[in-house]
Motif scaffolding. Structure first.
Motif, PDB file in Angstrom:
ATOM      1  N   GLY A 332       0.776  -1.228   0.000  1.00 30.20           N
ATOM      2  CA  GLY A 332       0.000   0.000   0.000  1.00 30.20           C
ATOM      3  C   GLY A 332       0.808   1.279   0.000  1.00 30.20           C
ATOM      4  N   SER A 333       0.085   2.418  -0.060  1.00 29.40           N
ATOM      5  CA  SER A 333       0.721   3.728  -0.157  1.00 29.40           C
ATOM      6  C   SER A 333       0.706   4.445   1.186  1.00 29.40           C
ATOM      7  CB  SER A 333       0.021   4.566  -1.216  1.00 29.40           C
ATOM      8  OG  SER A 333      -1.317   4.834  -0.825  1.00 29.40           O
ATOM      9  N   ALA A 334       1.448   5.564   1.246  1.00 28.40           N
ATOM     10  CA  ALA A 334       1.520   6.353   2.481  1.00 28.40           C
ATOM     11  C   ALA A 334       1.528   7.832   2.143  1.00 28.40           C
ATOM     12  CB  ALA A 334       2.777   5.983   3.263  1.00 28.40           C
ATOM     13  N   LYS A 335       1.048   8.652   3.096  1.00 28.24           N
ATOM     14  CA  LYS A 335       1.044  10.099   2.950  1.00 28.24           C
ATOM     15  C   LYS A 335       1.716  10.738   4.159  1.00 28.24           C
ATOM     16  CE  LYS A 335      -3.277  10.062   0.296  1.00 28.24           C
ATOM     17  NZ  LYS A 335      -4.694  10.521   0.239  1.00 28.24           N
ATOM     18  N   TYR A 336       2.472  11.814   3.875  1.00 24.73           N
ATOM     19  CA  TYR A 336       3.192  12.521   4.925  1.00 24.73           C
ATOM     20  C   TYR A 336       2.910  14.018   4.801  1.00 24.73           C
ATOM     21  CZ  TYR A 336       5.704   8.089   4.998  1.00 24.73           C
ATOM     22  OH  TYR A 336       6.016   6.757   5.051  1.00 24.73           O
ATOM     23  N   ASN A 337       2.564  14.647   5.915  1.00 23.90           N
ATOM     24  CA  ASN A 337       2.358  16.089   5.975  1.00 23.90           C
ATOM     25  C   ASN A 337       3.336  16.676   6.980  1.00 23.90           C
ATOM     26  OD1 ASN A 337      -0.383  16.813   4.459  1.00 23.90           O
ATOM     27  ND2 ASN A 337      -0.661  14.841   5.485  1.00 23.90           N
ATOM     28  N   GLN A 338       4.000  17.755   6.605  1.00 27.34           N
ATOM     29  CA  GLN A 338       4.973  18.365   7.509  1.00 27.34           C
ATOM     30  C   GLN A 338       4.831  19.879   7.518  1.00 27.34           C
ATOM     31  OE1 GLN A 338       8.846  16.687   7.724  1.00 27.34           O
ATOM     32  NE2 GLN A 338       9.843  18.598   8.327  1.00 27.34           N
ATOM     33  N   PHE A 339       5.078  20.452   8.715  1.00 25.04           N
ATOM     34  CA  PHE A 339       5.060  21.896   8.905  1.00 25.04           C
ATOM     35  C   PHE A 339       6.372  22.326   9.556  1.00 25.04           C
ATOM     36  CE2 PHE A 339       0.775  20.276   9.036  1.00 25.04           C
ATOM     37  CZ  PHE A 339       0.062  21.157   8.236  1.00 25.04           C
ATOM     38  N   ASN A 340       7.007  23.350   9.004  1.00 27.38           N
ATOM     39  CA  ASN A 340       8.217  23.940   9.576  1.00 27.38           C
ATOM     40  C   ASN A 340       7.937  25.391   9.940  1.00 27.38           C
ATOM     41  OD1 ASN A 340       9.581  21.548   8.868  1.00 27.38           O
ATOM     42  ND2 ASN A 340      10.260  22.402   6.912  1.00 27.38           N
ATOM     43  N   LEU A 341       8.469  25.830  11.053  1.00 29.92           N
ATOM     44  CA  LEU A 341       8.315  27.214  11.485  1.00 29.92           C
ATOM     45  C   LEU A 341       9.625  27.662  12.116  1.00 29.92           C
ATOM     46  CD1 LEU A 341       6.243  29.549  11.759  1.00 29.92           C
ATOM     47  CD2 LEU A 341       5.764  28.695  14.072  1.00 29.92           C
ATOM     48  N   GLY A 342      10.154  28.816  11.670  1.00 31.20           N
ATOM     49  CA  GLY A 342      11.458  29.224  12.191  1.00 31.20           C
ATOM     50  C   GLY A 342      11.652  30.720  12.258  1.00 31.20           C
ATOM     51  N   THR A 343      12.654  31.124  13.029  1.00 32.65           N
ATOM     52  CA  THR A 343      13.040  32.531  13.110  1.00 32.65           C
ATOM     53  C   THR A 343      14.559  32.614  13.276  1.00 32.65           C
ATOM     54  OG1 THR A 343      12.691  34.624  14.278  1.00 32.65           O
ATOM     55  CG2 THR A 343      12.708  32.620  15.618  1.00 32.65           C
ATOM     56  N   ILE A 344      15.147  33.635  12.657  1.00 31.97           N
ATOM     57  CA  ILE A 344      16.594  33.856  12.725  1.00 31.97           C
ATOM     58  C   ILE A 344      16.839  35.312  13.099  1.00 31.97           C
ATOM     59  CG2 ILE A 344      18.775  33.804  11.449  1.00 31.97           C
ATOM     60  CD1 ILE A 344      17.401  31.837   9.490  1.00 31.97           C
ATOM     61  N   TYR A 345      17.698  35.522  14.100  1.00 32.00           N
ATOM     62  CA  TYR A 345      18.058  36.877  14.507  1.00 32.00           C
ATOM     63  C   TYR A 345      19.562  37.056  14.354  1.00 32.00           C
ATOM     64  CZ  TYR A 345      18.514  41.206  17.085  1.00 32.00           C
ATOM     65  OH  TYR A 345      18.796  42.499  17.442  1.00 32.00           O
ATOM     66  N   SER A 346      19.960  37.983  13.493  1.00 33.03           N
ATOM     67  CA  SER A 346      21.376  38.208  13.210  1.00 33.03           C
ATOM     68  C   SER A 346      21.971  39.190  14.221  1.00 33.03           C
ATOM     69  CB  SER A 346      21.547  38.760  11.788  1.00 33.03           C
ATOM     70  OG  SER A 346      21.072  37.832  10.841  1.00 33.03           O
ATOM     71  N   LEU A 347      22.946  38.726  14.962  1.00 34.61           N
ATOM     72  CA  LEU A 347      23.670  39.598  15.881  1.00 34.61           C
ATOM     73  C   LEU A 347      24.729  40.398  15.146  1.00 34.61           C
ATOM     74  CD1 LEU A 347      24.170  37.051  18.807  1.00 34.61           C
ATOM     75  CD2 LEU A 347      22.449  38.854  18.648  1.00 34.61           C
ATOM     76  N   SER A 348      25.207  39.848  14.030  1.00 34.01           N
ATOM     77  CA  SER A 348      26.194  40.504  13.172  1.00 34.01           C
ATOM     78  C   SER A 348      26.132  39.822  11.821  1.00 34.01           C
ATOM     79  CB  SER A 348      27.601  40.390  13.772  1.00 34.01           C
ATOM     80  OG  SER A 348      28.054  39.040  13.716  1.00 34.01           O
TER      81      SER A 348
END
Length: 398
Positions: A332-348
Motif C-alpha cells: 500500500g501507499s503512504a502520505k506525509y504532511n509536515q510543517f516547519n516554522l522558524g526565526t533567525i536573529y542576526s547579531l552581526s
C-alpha cells in the motif's frame, strides 16, 4: 650608485612577488553551530541533545590565475560534530566536498571529485529544509529528503560542468563514474539541471538518474559492500519512509521549483517526483528486508514556503510540505504532511541566533509494509504517526 641599483632590484623583486601572490589565493572558511534539540518521540522516547541546525564544517578553497581568464580551483570541506568533535559524513575527512578543476568566465567550470549535484545547485534554494529550516539537522526536508534536495547524499567520483551565466540562464551537467572493472554503468550517476534568474524571479529544474542507488549514493563511501545507511548512518536508507526500497536497481528524481521576492518577503514553491525503480535487483545488506519482486515506488512531493524580514536583523519563516508514496508491488501507499516554522536573529554579519520547530504526520502503509510512522530526515522514526521537534541555538560563520 651601487646602493641605488641594489635597492631598485629589491623593490622590483618585491613587486613581482606581490603580483605572483595576487594571482593565487587560499581561503579558510567554516561554520561552528551549536543548538539544543528536543524530539518528542524517537522510537517511543523523548530526546534532548546537543545538535546543529546548520552543519558545522571547515574548509579550504583556492584559486590560481592561469592567464587569459582561466583559473585553477579547488575545494576541500570537512564536516564535524560540534558536541563531540567527531567526523560527519560517515567518518570521511572531507566528506562534504573534495574537488579540483578549471574555471573560465567565458567557457564555464569543470570540476572533478566529491561534490554537490547540478540538481542541488538549481533547486535547493526553493526548499525550506535546505535554506532556513535546519539544513544540517535534516528535520526540515521533504519526507526523508527523498528527492535529495537537502543533499543527504553527495555525488562521489563525479565530473561536473557548469556553464557561464548567460542573461540569467545557467546549465549544469554531472556524470559519476561507477568505478567497477568490467561493469561501466554500475553505480553511475547522470545529472542535469537548468536555472534562470531575472530580478525578483528565480526558477530551476533538474533530472537525476542513479544506477544501484543503495551503493552509488546512499553509502557515504562509494562501492562499499555495507553502506553507512545500512546501520543508520548519515543518510536515510535506514528511514522507514523508503528504506524498504533499498533493493532498487535505479533511482530517478525530477525536480522543479521557483521563488519570487516581493518586498521583504520571499515566496517559494518546489515539486519533486522520485522513483525507486526495478525493485528487488540489488542485494541491500542490512536493509529492512522487505521483499519486492520488481515494480516501481513513486514519491510525489510538493512544498510551499515563505520567509519575511521583519527587520534587517530578524527573519521569520514557515513551510508546508506534502509527500505521497504510491507504493509498489502490491504494498500500500503512504502520505506525509509536515510543517516547519522558524526565526533567525542576526547579531552581526557572521553570528546569528535561531529557533526552528517541526511537526510531521503520517498515514497509510510505508515502504516496509507496516503502518506508516512519522520519521524526520536525520532522526530515528517515531513510535506512532506523528513527531514533533524543535531546536534553538547559535551559528557563527568564519
Amino acid at each position: 650608485m651601487k646602493i641605488q641599483k641594489t635597492t631598485a632590484a629589491i623593490l622590483a623583486i618585491g613587486a613581482l612577488s606581490g603580483a605572483a601572490h595576487a594571482q593565487s589565493s587560499v581561503t579558510l572558511y567554516g561554520i561552528a553551530d551549536g543548538g539544543i534539540l528536543f524530539n518528542n518521540n524517537v522510537k517511543g522516547s523523548k530526546l534532548y541533545s546537543l545538535s546543529s541546525a546548520n552543519s558545522s564544517r571547515w574548509g579550504l578553497q583556492g584559486a590560481e590565475d592561469l592567464g587569459g581568464g582561466l583559473k585553477a580551483i579547488f575545494t576541500i570541506e570537512n564536516g564535524y560534530t560540534l558536541g563531540t568533535g567527531a567526523l560527519s559524513q560517515g567518518g570521511l575527512e572531507f566528506g562534504r566536498k573534495a574537488f579540483v578543476g578549471l574555471t573560465s568566465s567565458t567557457y564555464g567550470t569543470v570540476t572533478l571529485g566529491r561534490q554537490y549535484s547540478a540538481s542541488n545547485d538549481a533547486t535547493s534554494s526553493f526548499a525550506s529544509g535546505a535554506d532556513w529550516a535546519a539544513s544540517g539537522l535534516g528535520y526540515g526536508t521533504r519526507a526523508g529528503d527523498v528527492d535529495n534536495v537537502d543533499t543527504s547524499n553527495r555525488i562521489q567520483n563525479a565530473i561536473k560542468y557548469t556553464s557561464p551565466n548567460y542573461r540569467g540562464l545557467t546549465v549544469g551537467v554531472l556524470y559519476s563514474l561507477g568505478g567497477q572493472a568490467g561493469q561501466f554503468s554500475r553505480n553511475e550517476v547522470t545529472d542535469a539541471a537548468v536555472s534562470y534568474v531575472n530580478g525578483p524571479i528565480k526558477v530551476g529544474a533538474s533530472y537525476n538518474f542513479t544506477k544501484d542507488p543503495y551503493y552509488a549514493t546512499f553509502g557515504n563511501q562509494g562501492n562499499s559492500s555495507s553502506p553507512t545507511s545500512a546501520a543508520g548512518g548519515n543518510n536515510n536508507m535506514a528511514s522507514r519512509i523508503y528504506g524498504g526500497y533499498a533493493s532498487a536497481g535505479s533511482q530517478q528524481i525530477i525536480t522543479a521549483g521557483g521563488s519570487y521576492v516581493l518586498g521583504s518577503a520571499t515566496i517559494a514553491l518546489l515539486y519533486s517526483n522520485t522513483q525507486f525503480q526495478n525493485l528487488g535487483q540489488v542485494n541491500a545488506v542490512g536493509s529492512y528486508g522487505t521483499k519486492y519482486n520488481g515494480g516501481t515506488a513513486t514519491f510525489n512531493s510538493g512544498e510551499l514556503n515563505v520567509k519575511y524580514a521583519l527587520t534587517p536583523a530578524l527573519t521569520v519563516a514557515g513551510a508546508y510540505i506534502y509527500t505521497h508514496n504510491s507504493g509498489a508491488d502490491g504494498v500500500g501507499s503512504a502520505k506525509y504532511n509536515q510543517f516547519n516554522l522558524g526565526t533567525i536573529y542576526s547579531l552581526s554579519k557572521r553570528t546569528s541566533l535561531y529557533a526552528t520547530g517541526f511537526f510531521e504526520t503520517a498515514s497509510g502503509v510505508d515502504s516496509t509494509g507496516k503502518q506508516a510512522v512519522a520519521d524526520f530526515s536525520g532522526s530515528s522514526y517515531s513510535s506512532n504517526n506523528h513527531q514533533l521537534a524543535a531546536i534553538v541555538g547559535i551559528t557563527h560563520k568564519f
